[in-house]
Design an enzyme around this catalytic site. Sequence first.
Site, PDB file in Angstrom:
ATOM      1  N   HIS A 256      23.355  18.286   0.883  1.00 32.23           N
ATOM      2  CA  HIS A 256      22.358  18.184  -0.434  1.00 32.23           C
ATOM      3  C   HIS A 256      21.574  19.198  -0.278  1.00 32.23           C
ATOM      4  O   HIS A 256      21.089  19.947  -0.975  1.00 32.23           O
ATOM      5  CB  HIS A 256      21.975  16.603   1.019  1.00 32.23           C
ATOM      6  CG  HIS A 256      20.920  16.793  -0.643  1.00 32.23           C
ATOM      7  ND1 HIS A 256      20.972  16.623  -1.951  1.00 32.23           N
ATOM      8  CD2 HIS A 256      19.452  16.297  -1.012  1.00 32.23           C
ATOM      9  CE1 HIS A 256      20.005  15.596  -3.280  1.00 32.23           C
ATOM     10  NE2 HIS A 256      18.887  15.974  -2.570  1.00 32.23           N
TER      11      HIS A 256
ATOM     12  N   HIS B 281      11.708  23.889  -2.538  1.00 32.62           N
ATOM     13  CA  HIS B 281      12.106  23.386  -1.479  1.00 32.62           C
ATOM     14  C   HIS B 281      12.557  24.719  -0.808  1.00 32.62           C
ATOM     15  O   HIS B 281      14.395  24.322   0.053  1.00 32.62           O
ATOM     16  CB  HIS B 281      13.836  22.466  -1.750  1.00 32.62           C
ATOM     17  CG  HIS B 281      13.020  21.009  -2.373  1.00 32.62           C
ATOM     18  ND1 HIS B 281      12.712  19.868  -1.846  1.00 32.62           N
ATOM     19  CD2 HIS B 281      13.527  20.815  -3.755  1.00 32.62           C
ATOM     20  CE1 HIS B 281      12.296  19.168  -2.772  1.00 32.62           C
ATOM     21  NE2 HIS B 281      13.534  19.613  -4.244  1.00 32.62           N
TER      22      HIS B 281
ATOM     23  N   HIS C  55      16.302  21.103  -8.233  1.00 29.26           N
ATOM     24  CA  HIS C  55      16.655  20.144 -10.004  1.00 29.26           C
ATOM     25  C   HIS C  55      17.050  21.523 -10.430  1.00 29.26           C
ATOM     26  O   HIS C  55      16.052  21.928 -11.592  1.00 29.26           O
ATOM     27  CB  HIS C  55      15.578  19.504  -9.967  1.00 29.26           C
ATOM     28  CG  HIS C  55      15.531  18.553  -9.123  1.00 29.26           C
ATOM     29  ND1 HIS C  55      14.552  17.970  -9.202  1.00 29.26           N
ATOM     30  CD2 HIS C  55      15.972  18.041  -8.026  1.00 29.26           C
ATOM     31  CE1 HIS C  55      14.771  16.510  -8.117  1.00 29.26           C
ATOM     32  NE2 HIS C  55      15.610  17.221  -7.567  1.00 29.26           N
TER      33      HIS C  55
END
Length: 425
Positions: free
Chosen positions: A290, A300, A329
């Site tokens: 992930h 992130h 994203h």
Amino acid sequence: MRHPITNSSSSFPLSLSLSLSLWMIMDRRFLILAWTFCAVRWTLAYNRPMPRETLSVAVPNDFNPLTPQQVHISLVGDNKMRISWVTEDVSQPTVEYGNIHDVVIGPLKPSTVYYYRLGHNPARQFHFKTPPARLPIKFVVIGDLGQTGWTNSTLDHIGGSEYDILLLPGDLSYADFYQPLWDSFARLVEPLASRRPWMVTQGNHEIEKIPVVEPRSFKAYNARWRMPYEASGSASNLYYSFDAVGGAVHVLMLGSYTDFDPGSDQFRWLESDLGRVDRARTQWVIALVHAPWYNSNEAHQGEGEGMRKAMERLLYDARVDVVFAGHVHAYERFTRVYNGSRDACGPVHITIGDGGNKEGLASKYLDPPPKISLFREASFGHGRLEVVNGTHALWRWHRNDDDKVVEADSVWLISLASNPACNKG
């Protein structure tokens, strides 16, 4: 045919998001306050274009408590399929809502369409097609899917393609503790997930753990999306592997949010699993995580670094061909890389966390881009990997551009198993 869809919420300014979530706490009796603070912090970290509305997929009026719904399928071993579904009968509730069922059927023939019914409602008939036994094979890859207007657009594009297996590297429903959103998500994806196997791994939005209130992580995810971990010798639904096309492709579904350090159960399992792979028989090895190990987006940054340091060497030594990730994203494709540098024998890393989540896109990138980053764009979309034969595969990223599918990036990949320079003694 899709179930009726209504808008359950709209996009709110940042100043209103806190009061909205506090209302949700009282109404749903869950401690969503932690989620609220997290969402505000993420929104301030980088600017995102306005997301589309969250969708709510209602139960059709003609369904009764025993009507099967939220149907999805997954591979089990070489020739079996697990069918999972939910009924609203609450006589023996599972995970806060209704009954969760699954059954494994087989042996099944490859490249064959099977029709099936579930429960006591003969009006609902489903069908699925099994993957082929030989190459070529087509995968769809989507991450951070959610259930928004962008999600619906992505699913429409996927539904119009011919694929055999869908891979999802985490962040499925974005339910964030609120169980009806798990149900809505499963109803949203049912038209696709009931027809082709969906193989998923977990993301941070599946953790759903609050000390004292809900001390068990991944409770809903593990119950609702059971994967074939036992068949690969794993002790956890959070990491597993499976073979496709008679073992020509081996897929690793790894857990970014369970222990991965050397000595952990996942590390030992991965070491053992890769040790059983015969690259003379298995021409392609694909991994999913992930949190990306390589990332030039401002969002992130560094969150996958611990896992990379722990496990990258295992994947490199096994000549893993591609590593797909979500979490960020946006879309980004790297060259073959190992330990931060170009390496012809390392895997290609691809971030595909752009399925349609409710939080919007991560639009800010580091400037200048690192040399190992070859293509990056903050748009919603999905990817398609066609493994054509034992040596060549075609990767294509399709952008959702004004709801039209646009092929924005593509590259031919050559398997590391066929590269003599990567297989010396």
